[in-house]
Scaffold this active site. Structure first.
Site, mmCIF file in Angstrom:
data_model
loop_
_atom_site.group_PDB
_atom_site.id
_atom_site.type_symbol
_atom_site.label_atom_id
_atom_site.label_comp_id
_atom_site.label_asym_id
_atom_site.label_seq_id
_atom_site.Cartn_x
_atom_site.Cartn_y
_atom_site.Cartn_z
ATOM 1 N N SER A 17 -9.106 -16.678 -15.585
ATOM 2 C CA SER A 17 -10.033 -16.944 -15.937
ATOM 3 C C SER A 17 -10.819 -17.575 -16.885
ATOM 4 O O SER A 17 -11.905 -17.862 -17.775
ATOM 5 C CB SER A 17 -9.950 -15.255 -17.089
ATOM 6 O OG SER A 17 -9.406 -15.171 -17.805
ATOM 7 N N ASP A 24 -13.518 -13.090 -27.264
ATOM 8 C CA ASP A 24 -13.415 -10.765 -27.048
ATOM 9 C C ASP A 24 -11.664 -11.798 -27.513
ATOM 10 O O ASP A 24 -11.250 -13.012 -27.921
ATOM 11 C CB ASP A 24 -13.460 -11.735 -25.423
ATOM 12 C CG ASP A 24 -13.092 -11.832 -24.400
ATOM 13 O OD1 ASP A 24 -12.184 -12.573 -24.317
ATOM 14 O OD2 ASP A 24 -13.175 -11.949 -23.426
ATOM 15 N N HIS A 68 -9.965 -14.702 -24.776
ATOM 16 C CA HIS A 68 -10.968 -16.099 -24.564
ATOM 17 C C HIS A 68 -11.442 -16.852 -25.806
ATOM 18 O O HIS A 68 -12.451 -16.354 -26.533
ATOM 19 C CB HIS A 68 -12.138 -15.728 -23.475
ATOM 20 C CG HIS A 68 -11.352 -15.027 -22.268
ATOM 21 N ND1 HIS A 68 -11.764 -13.631 -21.882
ATOM 22 C CD2 HIS A 68 -10.866 -15.596 -21.315
ATOM 23 C CE1 HIS A 68 -10.818 -13.413 -20.949
ATOM 24 N NE2 HIS A 68 -10.061 -14.517 -20.213
#
Length: 419
Positions: free
Chosen positions: A44, A380, A383
């Site tokens: 991600s 977040d 990340h």
């Protein structure tokens, strides 16, 4: 390549590195340079939208993701704006790569490269199982006990028969599928990509495009956060001590990197894990007073040096400089340890989230949202913000050996332009 030529190449790298230190960046020859293709693999941290095309919970396709992207809309990037591959593309004067699953990736756009990354994946195939999609029949039984037993079944190839027996519901119809692009599937897609490009420009030109391309791969973090430490007494933690698990990951990563080399990659930027215990999600679950989680920090401290050693060993085995180690742990720790020195307000609290440190649950339209994302290291629970990503890429491009081994990316680009 023989040993004497290996020495000469290494010497040239050192010379260019000294020039870079004096001049800030090595100036390539003054000639028209066609932007090189760029390929991205991993999780991600580098996914730019592939998971939007998959039925998975590991997606970033709703607001406020993308709030600072040029379109101000979610793109599938786990960021408020651009992520690391986007900023590397800017830095090497290339177009941003499209997700490989995007229907827009056709024709001449294929020659720019492609992003194969998928949120949730790891080095191991059993990393990311929690992002499976279960059918409605199974969700009726979706208690913590079931998912605890699901976790204990992960090393049994996720057999539905085993899962039914583990849960104790013999007649339950279960449809579970890992809907993320595991790393071996990413490499399968890379092979398919090369076949598509060969059909477009011919086999020789396709081979040259891949060999001259820059490759970025980011793996490892999920194998700890979303596997070994996912739940207490996880299957992998019962199977391996932490040092043995790290050794296992490194041995499996070697197979992945060698397959990438065998598929034609000749310039591969490999990032280590960041400071796993310092992300807001781990602070929320494991920290009493804002200190980083020691077990996850220990995991990163074991994994990253072994990864650097692996890359150096692979280069020696191959007889040329292929793999470039990016110490993203050190890069992160600079502004986690002293956020104010880099213009941040905090390195503990996520911009978007809820609960302690905004580190619990997902970033959603109902989450707390900071008004100025540039003041936060973390966007977040896991990340970095776009600003933090830009600082990381600055180190990748121009960093000293503390951050980049054997040399930084600007010098790599200059070396290749002289070749």
């Amino acid at each position: 390549m023989g040993s004497s030529s290996q020495v000469s190449v290494t010497t040239l790298w050192v010379v260019l590195g000294l020039l870079a230190a004096v001049q800030g960046v090595v100036t390539p020859p003054q000639a028209a340079v066609t932007p090189r293709a760029f390929f991205v693999f991993g999780d991600s941290l580098v996914d730019n939208g592939n998971n939007n095309y998959l039925a998975t919970s590991a997606r970033a396709d709703s607001p406020p993701y993308g709030i600072d992207y040029p379109t101000h809309r979610p793109t599938g990037r786990f960021s408020n704006g651009r992520n690391i591959p986007d900023i590397i593309s800017e830095s090497i004067a290339s177009e941003p790569t499209l997700p490989y699953l995007s229907p827009e990736l056709t024709g001449q756009k294929l020659l720019v490269g492609a992003n194969f990354a998928s949120a949730g994946v790891g080095i191991l195939n059993d990393t990311g199982v929690q992002f499976s999609i279960l059918d409605d029949d199974c969700r009726k039984y979706a208690t913590a006990e079931i998912f605890r037993k699901f976790e204990s079944s992960r090393l049994k190839l996720i057999s539905m028969k085993n899962l039914r027996a583990s849960i104790g519901v013999s007649s339950l119809k279960i449809n579970a599928k890992v809907n993320i692009i595991q790393i071996h599937s990413q490499l399968d897609y890379f092979q398919q990509y090369q076949q598509r490009v060969s059909a477009l420009v011919g086999a020789d030109q396709a081979k040259r495009l891949v060999e001259q391309a820059l490759v970025l791969i980011t793996l490892g973090g999920n194998d700890f956060v979303n596997n070994y430490y996912l739940v207490p007494f996880s299957a992998r933690s019962r199977q391996y001590s932490l040092p043995d698990y790290v050794n296992y990951l490194i041995s499996e990563y070697q197979k992945i990197l060698m397959r990438l080399y065998e598929q034609g990659a000749r310039r591969v930027l490999v990032t280590g894990t960041g400071p796993l215990g310092c992300v807001p999600a781990e602070l929320a679950m494991r920290s009493r007073n804002g200190e980083c989680a020691t077990d996850l920090q220990h995991a990163a401290a074991l994994f990253n040096p072994q990864l650097e050693k692996l890359l150096s060993g692979l280069d020696s085995k191959i007889g040329r400089n292929v793999f470039i180690a990016a110490n993203t742990n050190e890069m992160h720790m600079d502004f986690i340890s002293n956020p104010q020195a880099y213009g941040f307000l905090t390195s503990k609290i996520a911009c978007c989230g809820q609960g302690r440190y905004n580190g619990l649950g997902l970033c959603t339209p109902l989450s707390n949202l900071c008004p100025n994302r540039d003041l936060y290291v973390f966007w977040d629970a896991f990340h970095p913000s776009e600003k933090a990503n830009r600082l990381i890429v600055q180190r990748i491009m121009n960093g000293s050996p503390k951050y980049m081994k054997p040399i930084n990316l600007s010098t790599v680009m200059a070396l290749d332009s002289w070749a």
